[in-house]
Scaffold this active site. Structure first.
Site, mmCIF file in Angstrom:
data_model
loop_
_atom_site.group_PDB
_atom_site.id
_atom_site.type_symbol
_atom_site.label_atom_id
_atom_site.label_comp_id
_atom_site.label_asym_id
_atom_site.label_seq_id
_atom_site.Cartn_x
_atom_site.Cartn_y
_atom_site.Cartn_z
ATOM 1 N N HIS A 95 51.415 48.533 43.179
ATOM 2 C CA HIS A 95 50.035 48.960 43.410
ATOM 3 C C HIS A 95 49.758 48.922 44.907
ATOM 4 O O HIS A 95 50.056 47.938 45.572
ATOM 5 C CB HIS A 95 49.069 48.017 42.685
ATOM 6 C CG HIS A 95 47.640 48.487 42.746
ATOM 7 N ND1 HIS A 95 47.103 49.341 41.812
ATOM 8 C CD2 HIS A 95 46.651 48.230 43.625
ATOM 9 C CE1 HIS A 95 45.839 49.586 42.114
ATOM 10 N NE2 HIS A 95 45.534 48.926 43.215
ATOM 11 N N ASP A 153 36.428 46.867 34.958
ATOM 12 C CA ASP A 153 36.785 47.209 36.339
ATOM 13 C C ASP A 153 36.378 48.647 36.649
ATOM 14 O O ASP A 153 35.839 48.922 37.726
ATOM 15 C CB ASP A 153 38.286 47.024 36.595
ATOM 16 C CG ASP A 153 38.655 47.561 37.971
ATOM 17 O OD1 ASP A 153 38.068 47.063 38.958
ATOM 18 O OD2 ASP A 153 39.463 48.503 38.070
ATOM 19 N N ARG A 185 30.510 49.710 42.824
ATOM 20 C CA ARG A 185 30.830 49.193 44.165
ATOM 21 C C ARG A 185 30.966 50.332 45.159
ATOM 22 O O ARG A 185 30.552 50.222 46.316
ATOM 23 C CB ARG A 185 32.135 48.378 44.112
ATOM 24 C CG ARG A 185 31.959 47.029 43.437
ATOM 25 C CD ARG A 185 33.300 46.388 43.157
ATOM 26 N NE ARG A 185 34.102 46.243 44.339
ATOM 27 C CZ ARG A 185 35.435 46.304 44.355
ATOM 28 N NH1 ARG A 185 36.116 46.500 43.238
ATOM 29 N NH2 ARG A 185 36.086 46.149 45.468
ATOM 30 N N SER A 232 39.765 43.299 40.858
ATOM 31 C CA SER A 232 39.879 44.693 40.428
ATOM 32 C C SER A 232 41.357 45.079 40.284
ATOM 33 O O SER A 232 41.797 45.602 39.259
ATOM 34 C CB SER A 232 39.192 45.577 41.470
ATOM 35 O OG SER A 232 39.555 46.914 41.333
ATOM 36 N N LYS A 271 43.640 45.220 36.346
ATOM 37 C CA LYS A 271 44.322 46.434 35.871
ATOM 38 C C LYS A 271 45.810 46.185 35.678
ATOM 39 O O LYS A 271 46.414 46.612 34.715
ATOM 40 C CB LYS A 271 44.176 47.554 36.901
ATOM 41 C CG LYS A 271 42.793 48.125 36.963
ATOM 42 C CD LYS A 271 42.744 49.308 37.882
ATOM 43 C CE LYS A 271 42.729 48.899 39.327
ATOM 44 N NZ LYS A 271 41.554 49.309 40.081
HETATM 45 N N1 URA Z 1 42.022 49.200 44.766
HETATM 46 C C1 URA Z 1 41.527 48.761 43.558
HETATM 47 O O1 URA Z 1 42.119 49.002 42.518
HETATM 48 N N2 URA Z 1 40.394 48.055 43.570
HETATM 49 C C2 URA Z 1 39.710 47.752 44.683
HETATM 50 O O2 URA Z 1 38.693 47.098 44.600
HETATM 51 C C3 URA Z 1 40.210 48.228 45.926
HETATM 52 C C4 URA Z 1 41.384 48.944 45.942
#
Ligand code: URA
Length: 434
Positions: free
Chosen positions: A82, A161, A168, A183, A187
């Site tokens: 990620h 999320d 946000r 966040s 995931k």
């Molecule tokens: N990437 C994400 O998945 N969440 C965030 O809050 C910032 C970057």
């Protein structure tokens, strides 16, 4: 319990209990706690922070707001990666086929572009027919048969999320370490991979502007991962200038294809090999980084990574003709090569400016449901540390309107910092946090 009391407690710098966090996330997911209350709470978190315990509780509450995937019965071990978001970051398109080409399963759910930072789904959708909405069953079946999946997040996965992120984005509350950590990790944990490599971007074109903040975020994410039984490594990588050369969806797919053929930009290729080596070690395919690196290089050089990418496109319904002949991918009607305005050394190329210019050209969205133009963007020809003679090719713009092209040209010229004495190239990585 009442939502307003939880907001007031955080406003007054209190530490929320696990029950309060669970109540709040549950109520938000069910639509019982309303957007304006969640927005006020997110601002209180941004201003007053959260303890590591609160952040871990928030992450787990978001994980349990929807379904979770268990990949352990599907493949022996699945790895994921990620990126916290950057400009020109098409790493997933290259790294995942490299790693899957080494026989290590990669199951990834990606996102769309957000603000100035691009998104993997938007890039892959430059390929006509490519599906980014696989069902849970399709995800599991393809992971087993191909060992590689690259799709969008299902709506049932960490839905809290998804809702919180959308709020946000429009309330100035993205840049909060506990909110970013929860966040990202919610995931990743919900998606089921046992090993996760985090590419934490640092610099002008990243959410984390300083190394200190990036280290703090990385330590928190690694700790949350290990508390939930996942192996996590965070690589801190540079995002002061764009990664590689291309910024814009189809342009980035083309650059990824070139890289899979061994003809990509040196910095981007090196970045991908490093990320892949860490994934191979974490997924227990390689004993150490050196052997991981050799495996990754062999996957690329033998054409296995490229074949795996092709198979991925076919498996997800994409027209493989477009990746075999990338000149068929969407192309912009207006193309202009811009030369260096002076002779000099490049000391900076503001990644954020480049990312925002690409959005203005139409490559990204100003609002969530805006349509994007896959063809537009910019290709940078010279990077920080290079000396460029006056008039030599500096960047190429791809646009769909002359006024946008003209505006992009002056904005990108303004993003360069020049010097008459030499400037060192920027490092690719700053640190590794385990
Ligand atoms: N990437 C994400 O998945 N969440 C965030 O809050 C910032 C970057």
């Amino acid at each position: 319990m009442r939502a307003v009391d939880i907001i007031i407690k955080k406003r007054d710098r209190g530490e929320l209990s696990s029950d309060e966090i669970n109540f709040f996330v549950h109520g938000f997911t069910k639509g019982e706690i309303l957007d304006y209350q969640v927005s006020a709470w997110a601002m209180a978190v941004l201003l007053n922070g959260m303890s590591d315990r609160e952040t871990t509780d928030l992450t787990m509450a978001m994980v349990h707001s929807g379904e979770t995937l268990d990949l352990s019965g599907v493949v022996p071990i699945a790895v994921d990666k990620h990126s916290t978001g950057g400009v020109g970051d098409k790493t997933t398109l290259v790294v995942e086929p490299i790693v899957a080409g080494c026989g290590l399963a990669v199951g990834k759910m990606s996102g769309r572009g957000l603000g100035f930072s691009g998104g993997t789904l938007d890039k892959m959708e430059s390929i006509p027919g490519y599906r980014t909405n696989l069902t849970r069953e399709e995800f599991l079946t393809q992971l087993k048969s191909l060992g590689l999946v690259l799709t969008g997040q299902t709506s049932d996965l960490a839905p809290a999320d998804g809702k919180l992120y959308a709020l946000r984005d429009v309330t100035g509350t993205v840049q909060s370490i506990p909110l970013i950590a929860s966040s990202v990790m919610s995931k990743k944990i919900a998606a089921g991979a046992q090993a996760i490599v985090l590419d934490v971007k640092v610099g002008l074109g990243a959410f984390m502007q300083t190394l200190a903040e990036a280290r703090q975020l990385s330590r928190l994410m690694v700790a949350i991962g290990s508390l939930s039984g996942r192996k996590v490594v965070a690589l801190l990588s540079d995002m002061n200038q764009p990664l590689g050369n291309a910024v814009g969806n189809a342009l980035e797919v083309i650059e990824a294809i070139q890289t899979l053929h061994g003809k990509g930009p040196a910095d981007f290729t090196e970045h991908c090999l490093t990320v892949a080596s860490h994934m191979l070690v974490l997924g227990k395919k390689a004993e150490d980084l050196q052997s991981g690196r050799l495996m990754a290089e062999a996957s690329l050089a033998s054409g296995r990574a490229w074949q795996t990418f092709r198979n991925l496109v076919i498996a997800q319904g994409g027209d493989v003709n477009y990746v075999d002949h990338p000149e068929l991918l969407p192309s912009a009607p207006l193309v202009e090569i811009v030369g260096a305005p002076l002779a000099g050394h490049i000391c900076g190329i503001n990644a954020r400016e480049i990312g925002e210019t690409a959005v203005e050209l139409g490559a990204g969205r100003a609002r969530k449901n805006d349509a994007i133009d896959h063809a537009v963007g910019v290709v940078i020809h010279r990077k920080v540390g290079d000396f460029v003679p006056a008039g030599e090719k500096l960047f190429t713009l791809y646009a769909n309107r002359q006024d946008r092209l003209d505006a992009a040209k002056s904005r990108i010229l303004g993003a360069y910092q020049w010097s008459q004495t030499s400037c060192p190239p920027l490092p690719l990585f700053y640190d590794v946090i385990k």
